[in-house]
Design a protein around this motif. Structure first.
Motif, PDB file in Angstrom:
ATOM      1  N   LEU A  89     -30.959   2.389 -11.660  1.00  0.00           N
ATOM      2  CA  LEU A  89     -29.585   1.949 -11.900  1.00  0.00           C
ATOM      3  C   LEU A  89     -29.349   0.512 -11.435  1.00  0.00           C
ATOM      4  CD1 LEU A  89     -27.519   5.120 -10.858  1.00  0.00           C
ATOM      5  CD2 LEU A  89     -27.884   4.256 -13.174  1.00  0.00           C
ATOM      6  N   ARG A  90     -29.844   0.190 -10.256  1.00  0.00           N
ATOM      7  CA  ARG A  90     -29.544  -1.123  -9.697  1.00  0.00           C
ATOM      8  C   ARG A  90     -30.237  -2.252 -10.438  1.00  0.00           C
ATOM      9  NH1 ARG A  90     -33.576  -3.030  -6.282  1.00  0.00           N
ATOM     10  NH2 ARG A  90     -35.251  -1.553  -5.788  1.00  0.00           N
ATOM     11  N   LYS A  91     -31.205  -1.918 -11.305  1.00  0.00           N
ATOM     12  CA  LYS A  91     -31.932  -2.943 -12.038  1.00  0.00           C
ATOM     13  C   LYS A  91     -31.396  -3.170 -13.448  1.00  0.00           C
ATOM     14  CE  LYS A  91     -36.228  -2.362  -9.436  1.00  0.00           C
ATOM     15  NZ  LYS A  91     -37.670  -2.023  -9.495  1.00  0.00           N
ATOM     16  N   ILE A  92     -30.305  -2.470 -13.807  1.00  0.00           N
ATOM     17  CA  ILE A  92     -29.690  -2.714 -15.110  1.00  0.00           C
ATOM     18  C   ILE A  92     -29.123  -4.133 -15.118  1.00  0.00           C
ATOM     19  CG2 ILE A  92     -27.819  -2.039 -16.678  1.00  0.00           C
ATOM     20  CD1 ILE A  92     -28.115   0.815 -15.629  1.00  0.00           C
ATOM     21  N   PRO A  93     -29.551  -5.000 -16.032  1.00  0.00           N
ATOM     22  CA  PRO A  93     -29.157  -6.412 -15.962  1.00  0.00           C
ATOM     23  C   PRO A  93     -27.727  -6.697 -16.386  1.00  0.00           C
ATOM     24  CG  PRO A  93     -30.565  -6.025 -17.866  1.00  0.00           C
ATOM     25  CD  PRO A  93     -30.547  -4.742 -17.098  1.00  0.00           C
ATOM     26  N   HIS A  94     -27.150  -5.843 -17.225  1.00  0.00           N
ATOM     27  CA  HIS A  94     -25.805  -6.080 -17.749  1.00  0.00           C
ATOM     28  C   HIS A  94     -24.777  -5.574 -16.740  1.00  0.00           C
ATOM     29  CE1 HIS A  94     -22.360  -5.626 -20.587  1.00  0.00           C
ATOM     30  NE2 HIS A  94     -22.904  -6.678 -21.152  1.00  0.00           N
ATOM     31  N   ASP A  95     -23.981  -6.471 -16.166  1.00  0.00           N
ATOM     32  CA  ASP A  95     -23.098  -6.129 -15.046  1.00  0.00           C
ATOM     33  C   ASP A  95     -22.141  -4.982 -15.363  1.00  0.00           C
ATOM     34  OD1 ASP A  95     -24.276  -8.087 -13.551  1.00  0.00           O
ATOM     35  OD2 ASP A  95     -22.704  -9.579 -13.849  1.00  0.00           O
ATOM     36  N   ALA A  96     -21.446  -5.074 -16.497  1.00  0.00           N
ATOM     37  CA  ALA A  96     -20.426  -4.068 -16.821  1.00  0.00           C
ATOM     38  C   ALA A  96     -21.058  -2.692 -17.007  1.00  0.00           C
ATOM     39  CB  ALA A  96     -19.655  -4.484 -18.072  1.00  0.00           C
ATOM     40  N   PHE A  97     -22.191  -2.644 -17.703  1.00  0.00           N
ATOM     41  CA  PHE A  97     -22.842  -1.354 -17.934  1.00  0.00           C
ATOM     42  C   PHE A  97     -23.395  -0.799 -16.627  1.00  0.00           C
ATOM     43  CE2 PHE A  97     -26.495   1.280 -19.420  1.00  0.00           C
ATOM     44  CZ  PHE A  97     -25.764   2.192 -20.167  1.00  0.00           C
ATOM     45  N   ARG A  98     -23.980  -1.650 -15.797  1.00  0.00           N
ATOM     46  CA  ARG A  98     -24.508  -1.188 -14.509  1.00  0.00           C
ATOM     47  C   ARG A  98     -23.401  -0.588 -13.648  1.00  0.00           C
ATOM     48  NH1 ARG A  98     -26.187  -5.634 -12.876  1.00  0.00           N
ATOM     49  NH2 ARG A  98     -24.543  -6.186 -11.422  1.00  0.00           N
ATOM     50  N   GLN A  99     -22.277  -1.273 -13.545  1.00  0.00           N
ATOM     51  CA  GLN A  99     -21.170  -0.779 -12.727  1.00  0.00           C
ATOM     52  C   GLN A  99     -20.627   0.536 -13.270  1.00  0.00           C
ATOM     53  OE1 GLN A  99     -18.521  -4.132 -12.834  1.00  0.00           O
ATOM     54  NE2 GLN A  99     -19.917  -5.443 -11.687  1.00  0.00           N
ATOM     55  N   SER A 100     -20.520   0.624 -14.597  1.00  0.00           N
ATOM     56  CA  SER A 100     -20.010   1.853 -15.211  1.00  0.00           C
ATOM     57  C   SER A 100     -20.961   3.017 -14.970  1.00  0.00           C
ATOM     58  CB  SER A 100     -19.811   1.635 -16.710  1.00  0.00           C
ATOM     59  OG  SER A 100     -19.445   2.837 -17.362  1.00  0.00           O
ATOM     60  N   MET A 101     -22.254   2.794 -15.124  1.00  0.00           N
ATOM     61  CA  MET A 101     -23.231   3.874 -14.955  1.00  0.00           C
ATOM     62  C   MET A 101     -23.310   4.337 -13.502  1.00  0.00           C
ATOM     63  SD  MET A 101     -24.228   4.734 -17.893  1.00  0.00           S
ATOM     64  CE  MET A 101     -22.502   4.379 -18.293  1.00  0.00           C
ATOM     65  N   ILE A 102     -23.249   3.412 -12.571  1.00  0.00           N
ATOM     66  CA  ILE A 102     -23.255   3.803 -11.156  1.00  0.00           C
ATOM     67  C   ILE A 102     -22.038   4.668 -10.843  1.00  0.00           C
ATOM     68  CG2 ILE A 102     -23.009   2.931  -8.795  1.00  0.00           C
ATOM     69  CD1 ILE A 102     -24.809   0.601  -9.582  1.00  0.00           C
ATOM     70  N   ALA A 103     -20.881   4.301 -11.354  1.00  0.00           N
ATOM     71  CA  ALA A 103     -19.667   5.092 -11.117  1.00  0.00           C
ATOM     72  C   ALA A 103     -19.816   6.499 -11.700  1.00  0.00           C
ATOM     73  CB  ALA A 103     -18.461   4.382 -11.731  1.00  0.00           C
ATOM     74  N   HIS A 104     -20.376   6.595 -12.922  1.00  0.00           N
ATOM     75  CA  HIS A 104     -20.582   7.907 -13.549  1.00  0.00           C
ATOM     76  C   HIS A 104     -21.545   8.767 -12.734  1.00  0.00           C
ATOM     77  CE1 HIS A 104     -18.365   7.939 -17.333  1.00  0.00           C
ATOM     78  NE2 HIS A 104     -18.721   6.688 -17.549  1.00  0.00           N
ATOM     79  N   VAL A 105     -22.632   8.161 -12.273  1.00  0.00           N
ATOM     80  CA  VAL A 105     -23.654   8.926 -11.541  1.00  0.00           C
ATOM     81  C   VAL A 105     -23.128   9.362 -10.178  1.00  0.00           C
ATOM     82  CG1 VAL A 105     -25.933   8.793 -10.465  1.00  0.00           C
ATOM     83  CG2 VAL A 105     -25.580   7.875 -12.767  1.00  0.00           C
ATOM     84  N   VAL A 106     -22.415   8.477  -9.478  1.00  0.00           N
ATOM     85  CA  VAL A 106     -21.816   8.833  -8.184  1.00  0.00           C
ATOM     86  C   VAL A 106     -20.902  10.045  -8.340  1.00  0.00           C
ATOM     87  CG1 VAL A 106     -20.179   8.088  -6.415  1.00  0.00           C
ATOM     88  CG2 VAL A 106     -22.020   6.555  -7.123  1.00  0.00           C
ATOM     89  N   LYS A 107     -20.054  10.025  -9.358  1.00  0.00           N
ATOM     90  CA  LYS A 107     -19.144  11.140  -9.611  1.00  0.00           C
ATOM     91  C   LYS A 107     -19.907  12.400  -9.995  1.00  0.00           C
ATOM     92  CE  LYS A 107     -15.105  12.471 -12.362  1.00  0.00           C
ATOM     93  NZ  LYS A 107     -14.139  12.031 -13.421  1.00  0.00           N
TER      94      LYS A 107
END
Length: 364
Positions: free
Chosen positions: A334-352
């Motif tokens: 997750l932390r290596k996703i280069p696109h900022d918006a997609f990385r932030q969105s995916m981290i939020a989804h996975v945390v939840k």
């Protein structure tokens, strides 16, 4: 012989204006092939028998895309063409607004073709219909010389949905395909990424995370063909399974005789969170060239009892401690996703999804 009466009735109900020669040929090919079975090595762990009774929604079908089959079309491709509801047919050029996301989405069986012009960068989001009972999505992607594509695919569907996605990409000289895929649910999902590195210096990077629970089944398949010198492929795959769910990953790398100076790495890590959960991971490497650097490996494990004890000794409840440890495992891709918006969105989804009691913004 499979019984596919629901598909026969659905196709027969199509208005004559929609039953083009291409669509008829695709349907005939599908009926002759039948759905893949577990007797096929590539479908060994995924059972499609439950799809036989699902009738396609013909109200979504349109005649606005090419339905021509590839020379090696299988039943999934011909099913998609026979009941295709539309899709993109687009060329991304230097005139495309910078930062614009090309969205490949829609309901029904979708069929997309995207070509990215030379020396152009593009962000492409491949979406599924999360409420669909059964959906296939095909994307044919061509990267011209020097182009860069950042491909995002996020899958989180209802507990009764079934999805099959297939991406076929052809990479010309010095082009880059950077793919990030996240799978968080659905009754049955199968995702394929097939990449032909046909131009010297082309590169594919893939980071992927799947998390399955309950009775879910998530199957990811990749194949990277190195057909030219000085090409690079990198895969970082992490999977988690709990309850009675099953995860599958099969990654095949083929270095053809022309693929001298290939640099390829494939890393697969799996975390089993319940006694009856299962993950089947199989890295494959075929090398027909003699000057290459290739490495692959797969690891399997469970939550570290010592790490769990440490967190609990600090006053963290067991459920939350387990969620934090699984999140730490998931963060690697997750932390290596280069696109900022997609990385932030995916981290939020996975945390939840994992139930971790933490502010996801501090991780992004």
């Amino acid at each position: 012989m499979q019984t596919l009466e629901t598909y026969e009735k659905a196709f027969a109900a199509l208005p004559s204006s929609l039953r083009s020669e291409q669509r008829q040929a695709a349907f005939d090919h599908f009926m002759s092939k039948g759905l893949p079975t577990r007797q096929s090595e590539s479908w060994k762990y995924t059972d499609l028998s439950r799809l036989k009774s699902l009738a396609p929604d013909i109200s979504l079908i349109k005649n606005d895309v090419s339905l021509e089959l590839s020379s090696d079309a299988d039943a999934i491709e011909s099913l998609n063409a026979a009941f295709c509801s539309g899709g993109l047919d687009e060329v991304v050029t230097s005139d495309t607004p910078s930062g614009q996301v090309v969205l490949a989405s829609g309901a029904g069986h979708r069929r997309h073709r995207i070509r990215v012009a030379a020396n152009v960068s593009a962000v492409i989001a491949l979406d599924i219909d999360p409420a669909a009972d059964f959906q296939t999505v095909l994307l044919d992607l061509h990267l011209e010389a020097g182009s860069k594509v950042y491909l995002h695919r996020f899958h989180k569907a209802s507990s009764s949905s079934r999805h099959i996605t297939r991406v076929r990409a052809s990479l010309d000289r010095d082009s880059l395909l950077d793919a990030s895929t996240i799978d968080l649910g659905g009754m049955l999902s199968r995702h394929e990424l097939n990449v032909d590195l046909v131009g010297p210096g082309s590169e594919i990077r893939l980071r992927s995370l799947f998390v399955c629970s309950d009775k879910e089944h998530i199957d990811n398949q990749t194949r990277f063909d190195h057909r030219a010198p000085h090409c690079t492929s990198y895969e970082n795959i992490r999977g988690m399974a709990r309850d009675t769910s099953r995860g599958v990953f099969n990654g095949r790398i083929v270095v053809h005789p022309e693929g001298q100076k290939t640099d390829s790495e494939q890393r697969i890590a799996s975390l089993i969170l319940s006694p009856k959960a299962e993950i089947d991971a199989k890295p494959e490497l075929e090398i027909y060239a003699d000057d290459v650097k290739c490495a692959h490996g797969a690891t399997f494990g469970q939550i570290d009892d010592k790490a769990l004890f440490y967190l609990r000794s600090r006053g963290i409840p067991e459920a939350e401690a387990r969620a934090l440890l699984t999140l730490a495992f998931a963060m690697e891709p997750l932390r290596k996703i280069p696109h900022d918006a997609f990385r932030q969105s995916m981290i939020a989804h996975v945390v939840k999804h994992l139930g971790a009691n933490i502010d996801d913004t501090v991780l992004a």
